[in-house]
Write a protein that holds these residues in place. Structure first.
Motif, PDB file in Angstrom:
ATOM      1  N   ARG A 125       3.452   4.066   8.101  1.00 16.91           N
ATOM      2  CA  ARG A 125       3.014   4.619   9.385  1.00 16.91           C
ATOM      3  C   ARG A 125       3.856   4.030  10.511  1.00 16.91           C
ATOM      4  NH1 ARG A 125      -3.460   4.698   8.419  1.00 16.91           N
ATOM      5  NH2 ARG A 125      -3.105   2.533   7.887  1.00 16.91           N
ATOM      6  N   ASP A 174       2.649  -0.521   6.211  1.00 14.16           N
ATOM      7  CA  ASP A 174       1.553  -0.030   7.036  1.00 14.16           C
ATOM      8  C   ASP A 174       1.426  -1.013   8.181  1.00 14.16           C
ATOM      9  OD1 ASP A 174      -0.730   0.701   8.266  1.00 14.16           O
ATOM     10  OD2 ASP A 174      -2.061   0.349   6.574  1.00 14.16           O
ATOM     11  N   ARG A 232       0.839  -1.198   0.000  1.00 16.40           N
ATOM     12  CA  ARG A 232       0.000   0.000   0.000  1.00 16.40           C
ATOM     13  C   ARG A 232       0.870   1.242   0.000  1.00 16.40           C
ATOM     14  NH1 ARG A 232      -3.383   0.505   4.893  1.00 16.40           N
ATOM     15  NH2 ARG A 232      -3.821   2.480   3.883  1.00 16.40           N
ATOM     16  N   THR A 251      -6.701  10.726  -1.076  1.00 16.65           N
ATOM     17  CA  THR A 251      -5.565  10.096  -0.405  1.00 16.65           C
ATOM     18  C   THR A 251      -5.859   8.624  -0.184  1.00 16.65           C
ATOM     19  OG1 THR A 251      -4.243  10.039   1.602  1.00 16.65           O
ATOM     20  CG2 THR A 251      -6.489  10.799   1.841  1.00 16.65           C
ATOM     21  N   THR A 252      -4.825   7.823  -0.180  1.00 11.85           N
ATOM     22  CA  THR A 252      -5.000   6.380  -0.003  1.00 11.85           C
ATOM     23  C   THR A 252      -4.829   5.964   1.445  1.00 11.85           C
ATOM     24  OG1 THR A 252      -2.665   6.068  -0.492  1.00 11.85           O
ATOM     25  CG2 THR A 252      -4.213   5.879  -2.330  1.00 11.85           C
ATOM     26  N   HIS A 253      -4.814   6.937   2.350  1.00 13.50           N
ATOM     27  CA  HIS A 253      -4.545   6.648   3.765  1.00 13.50           C
ATOM     28  C   HIS A 253      -5.505   5.611   4.321  1.00 13.50           C
ATOM     29  CE1 HIS A 253      -4.344   8.354   8.119  1.00 13.50           C
ATOM     30  NE2 HIS A 253      -3.827   7.165   8.032  1.00 13.50           N
ATOM     31  N   SER A 275      -0.324  -4.196   2.868  1.00 10.69           N
ATOM     32  CA  SER A 275       0.750  -3.216   2.805  1.00 10.69           C
ATOM     33  C   SER A 275       1.992  -3.793   3.445  1.00 10.69           C
ATOM     34  CB  SER A 275       0.348  -1.943   3.556  1.00 10.69           C
ATOM     35  OG  SER A 275       1.462  -1.133   3.790  1.00 10.69           O
ATOM     36  N   SER A 331       1.714   9.203   3.411  1.00 16.74           N
ATOM     37  CA  SER A 331       0.969   8.456   2.405  1.00 16.74           C
ATOM     38  C   SER A 331       1.174   9.160   1.079  1.00 16.74           C
ATOM     39  CB  SER A 331      -0.524   8.386   2.753  1.00 16.74           C
ATOM     40  OG  SER A 331      -1.106   9.674   2.727  1.00 16.74           O
ATOM     41  N   VAL A 364       1.654   3.770   1.753  1.00 16.68           N
ATOM     42  CA  VAL A 364       1.626   4.430   3.054  1.00 16.68           C
ATOM     43  C   VAL A 364       2.712   3.832   3.936  1.00 16.68           C
ATOM     44  CG1 VAL A 364      -0.080   2.809   3.990  1.00 16.68           C
ATOM     45  CG2 VAL A 364       0.138   5.080   5.012  1.00 16.68           C
TER      46      VAL A 364
END
Length: 338
Positions: free
Chosen positions: A224, A319, A220, A308-310, A316, A283, A222
């Protein structure tokens, strides 16, 4: 707040004999001792303020540093003159600037209270994260991540860090969706990460890890970072392939300014005093297949009207909030922060 308002009068922090004018709350917050002279007190005050306001919006940073006479271009002898300088700079009247100054000092007090409470907190297993520097490389055949950790002991005798990755008995690679390799500084064991020596209280140690995802696993857009313990600083660099620069990038968490892709295809972000349990990172919106990146990548920034793809819950690599029902070590990395 009372001490800060008193401190901004006259020449502010530049006042001669400042060591006799700093109150007990500021002394405790800045680590000022009874043996510190005026110049040392001035330096500690300046460093403390500048560190806390580094993530503030630009106007609030000026609203804090200008009245305290910490701005290089606003060293006037009187507070009223510094307020007028700021009013001229912002093209606002002095009453608006005074309200903005109160807002700025309120943010400073809030940041100071948060920082103090974090420093007072200790972890049950006796260590916290001083700094994590992550380099996420998306310019190769598979996504790869290098993590450089600096951990600090809060008590004597810390010799192992809990790590929820069980190495196989035969010495093969750890189980899970990711391939984790120790670069230097620690040894991956069944119980966690073994340190080269027991740490004493206050002693820090640095180690590095390499994390890769299988070629067949999709990622993904993102990254985090989340931790359940004290983390003083988290730095993130994401390197994109020059032919696959994103359409949009967006910061996640406590970001002062939204990130941009620089001229070499990288995004750099820094987070201080990470709030336990919060998400911090980035992201991005990938460029559609078949399109090329613009000739001037430094112009790429955020566009609030783009999606946004958040919130996407697809698989992922980085992620670290896996879908419900999925069991792997990525679901438990809150122990160490990734």
């Amino acid at each position: 707040m009372t001490e800060l308002k008193a401190l901004r009068r006259g020449r502010g922090v530049q006042t001669p004999g400042i060591d006799r004018q700093v109150g007990p709350a500021l002394r405790a917050a800045c680590g000022i001792t009874e043996f510190d002279g005026a110049e040392v007190v001035r330096e500690k005050l300046g460093s403390w303020v500048n560190a806390l306001v580094s993530t503030f919006p630009h106007d609030l940073r000026l609203a804090v540093t200008t009245p305290l006479a910490l701005h290089d271009e606003a060293q006037h002898a009187f507070l009223a003159h510094r307020i007028q300088w700021l009013a001229d700079l912002a093209d606002r009247d002095s009453r608006t600037i005074r309200r903005r100054i109160d807002d700025g000092l309120t943010r400073l007090v809030e940041a100071a209270a948060r920082h103090t409470s974090r420093e007072a907190a200790t972890s049950p297993d006796g260590w916290h994260i001083q700094q994590v520097h992550v380099l996420l490389r998306l310019d190769g055949p598979v996504p790869a991540c290098t993590e450089r950790w600096t951990v600090a002991a809060e008590r004597d005798g810390v010799e192992e860090i809990p790590w929820p990755v069980a190495a196989r008995r035969d010495g093969a690679e750890p189980a899970g969706d990711h391939d984790i390799r120790v670069v230097h500084g620690v040894l991956l064991t069944d119980g966690g990460l073994r340190l080269p020596r027991p740490l004493s209280a206050g002693e820090a140690l640095e180690f590095s890890l390499d994390v890769r995802i299988p070629r067949i696993q999709r990622m993904r857009p993102v990254y985090r970072f989340r931790t359940s313990r004290r983390c003083d600083r988290f730095d993130l660099v994401v390197r994109f392939h020059p032919d696959r620069l994103p359409v949009e990038v967006k910061g996640i968490g406590d970001v002062g300014e939204q990130p941009v892709v620089n001229s070499v295809g990288e995004v750099e972000m820094s987070f201080r005093d990470v709030i336990p349990g919060s998400d911090n990172g980035i992201s991005w919106t990938p460029r559609p297949d078949g399109t090329t990146a613009p000739e001037n990548p430094s112009a790429i920034g955020t566009h609030t009207d783009l999606p946004t793809t958040h919130g996407d819950r697809a698989e992922s690599a980085f992620d670290h909030s896996p879908p419900a029902g999925r069991t792997s070590w990525t679901a438990h990395l809150g122990q160490t922060g990734t």
